[in-house]
Design a protein around this motif. Structure first.
Motif, PDB file in Angstrom:
ATOM      1  N   LEU A 136       2.679  15.690   2.844  1.00 11.93           N
ATOM      2  CA  LEU A 136       3.632  14.576   3.401  1.00 11.93           C
ATOM      3  C   LEU A 136       5.159  15.535   3.402  1.00 11.93           C
ATOM      4  CD1 LEU A 136       2.908  11.255   1.997  1.00 11.93           C
ATOM      5  CD2 LEU A 136       1.862  12.418   3.980  1.00 11.93           C
ATOM      6  N   LYS A 180       0.126  13.337   7.463  1.00 12.30           N
ATOM      7  CA  LYS A 180       0.336  12.150   8.126  1.00 12.30           C
ATOM      8  C   LYS A 180       0.159  12.104   9.690  1.00 12.30           C
ATOM      9  CE  LYS A 180       4.867  11.873   8.455  1.00 12.30           C
ATOM     10  NZ  LYS A 180       6.234  11.677   8.019  1.00 12.30           N
ATOM     11  N   VAL A 199       7.138   7.591  10.858  1.00 15.05           N
ATOM     12  CA  VAL A 199       5.845   7.131  10.404  1.00 15.05           C
ATOM     13  C   VAL A 199       4.926   6.433  11.591  1.00 15.05           C
ATOM     14  CG1 VAL A 199       7.138   6.134   8.207  1.00 15.05           C
ATOM     15  CG2 VAL A 199       7.033   4.769  10.170  1.00 15.05           C
ATOM     16  N   LEU A 215      -1.438   7.015   2.324  1.00 16.22           N
ATOM     17  CA  LEU A 215      -0.844   8.266   2.157  1.00 16.22           C
ATOM     18  C   LEU A 215       0.226   8.327   1.128  1.00 16.22           C
ATOM     19  CD1 LEU A 215      -1.753   7.626   5.144  1.00 16.22           C
ATOM     20  CD2 LEU A 215      -0.356   9.802   5.816  1.00 16.22           C
TER      21      LEU A 215
END
Length: 427
Positions: A74, A83, A125, A153
């Motif tokens: 990440l 992600k 996101v 995550l």
């Protein structure tokens, strides 16, 4: 959703894990926490920073599990793709999360560092996802609800993953179930895992709710009792009689039923409650025992002194071991350990003195077998010496010696208290 059907899968992303450059402590931590929540973990996967393989790992996990926990990947660099790939698998577009971007900016300002454009990547996101605040780093955590599945995550650094899991993921998991899942851990010493399991096999064979599971630690066995009910109060009522039965079976070998109490804390608490002061005299462990005690807040009230008498000369000059004792019995012997525990005029007066001497290895011979360790404990003049034969590498031998020294100190103090109490009653 029924909690009995919830299956969790862990996928850890990072080539450095595959290469052995770092130890995968995240998987161990998550596995233990998942078990404590009463959920099932059937698979764990480690995958390198390769987009195709990460996609395959995520797809496979989603197809066979209810909850997929991903850790790592990440970060802000180009090879941090967890992600992006998870969003692709779930058919989600990435959008900027303004609150996360502000948190990242504030994080760098507090550090006095200018953040770069690639850090904005961390604030992107998936649409309709739940963003988890990162109070210890820059990468926010993310939960992607996908059909009837849940993809979680988490950042890779343990100091970020662990608090995020406790603060945000655990409450989310509780919402997924129709009941409250509660567990209590009974911590046992002086009993091996196989014997411990044998002692409670009838309970394990007949378990329904609560469930019972044993976990081996270095020098310890932890028995976790987990119950589910429609309230925490009811779950704890189910756990209580099982823990009571375990106390009957294991007696003083149980040092705590509190998840947060370590073996060293139990020893420090016992010393404080008994108004006893301790001194450590170590050879092969090189201060590990004193370090474990110092880990406990308030240890300064009971720990008077810690000596590392590694050489024979130090054993003579600092610990008061006689030269003739070492010449006749060697530095690694019951006799030397006993004299190390008798106390010395150079150290402060202590009620409890524990000594450790041994061969940590890896070099070994018939005269100096690696893993041979003697531990002595002196409680107000009553000295107990034990011989041990530990297996494993140098560090493992030292860790095993340290744990068993703590166990011996606890055992000797309990025996001393018992003798004192019995003596008072007979007078």
């Amino acid at each position: 959703m029924n909690d009995e059907k919830l299956v969790v899968e862990i996928v850890c992303v990072g080539t450095e894990i595959l290469l052995g450059n770092i130890v995968n402590t995240n998987a161990a931590y998550l596995s233990e926490k998942i078990a404590g929540l009463g959920l099932s973990c059937y698979y764990q996967t480690v995958v390198g920073d390769n987009p195709n393989r990460v996609e395959d790992a995520i797809t496979t996990a989603i197809n066979r599990s209810d909850i997929v926990i991903l850790s790592g990947g990440l970060g802000p660099t180009q090879d941090d793709l967890t992600k992006e790939i998870a969003a692709k698998v779930c058919g989600k577009e990435l959008i900027l999360h303004e609150e996360s971007l502000k948190d990242i900016e504030d994080f760098f300002k507090k550090k006095g560092i200018n953040y770069t454009d690639n850090n904005v990547k961390q604030a992107m996101v998936p649409v309709d996802s739940i963003v988890l605040k990162n109070n210890n780093g820059t990468a926010p955590g993310i939960i992607i609800p996908y059909e009837n599945k849940h993809v979680v995550l988490l950042p890779g650094p343990p100091n970020e993953l662990k608090p995020m899991f406790e603060e945000s993921v655990v409450p989310y998991f509780h919402k997924l179930t129709n009941c409250v899942i509660t567990s209590q851990t009974v911590k046992v010493v002086s009993v091996g895992e196989s014997l411990a399991e044998t002692m409670i096999m009838d309970l394990i064979d007949n378990q329904t709710n609560p469930t019972i599971a044993t976990y081996a630690k270095t020098g310890e066995v932890h028995i976790r009792v987990t119950a589910s009910a429609d309230s925490e109060e009811k779950a704890r009522k189910l756990i209580k009689p099982v823990v009571k039965e375990l106390k009957v079976r294991f007696g003083n070998n149980i040092y705590s039923t509190d998840e947060n109490v370590t073996l060293e804390k139990s020893v420090v608490d016992l010393l404080a409650a008994s108004d006893l002061k301790i001194m450590t005299v170590e050879s092969c462990t090189g201060g590990m025992l004193a370090s474990r005690l110092v880990n406990v807040p308030g240890a300064s009230e009971v720990l008077k002194c810690g000596l590392v008498t590694y050489s024979n000369k130090a054993k003579r000059k600092l610990a008061g071991v006689k030269k003739t004792t070492i010449q006749k019995y060697t530095a690694v012997s019951a006799q030397t350990a006993r004299e190390m525990a008798k106390g010395t005029d150079l150290g402060p007066k202590s009620d409890v003195i524990v000594s450790i001497t041994g061969y940590a290895g890896p070099d070994s011979s018939e005269e100096e077998p690696a893993g041979l360790v003697y531990i002595a404990c002196n409680v107000c003049g009553n000295i107990t010496v034990k011989e041990f034969h530990f297996k494993g590498n140098r560090m493992k031998v030292r860790e095993s010696a340290t744990v068993n020294a703590l166990v011996l100190v606890r055992q000797c103090i309990l025996e001393y208290i018992s003798q004192m109490t019995f003596g008072e009653k007979t007078e």
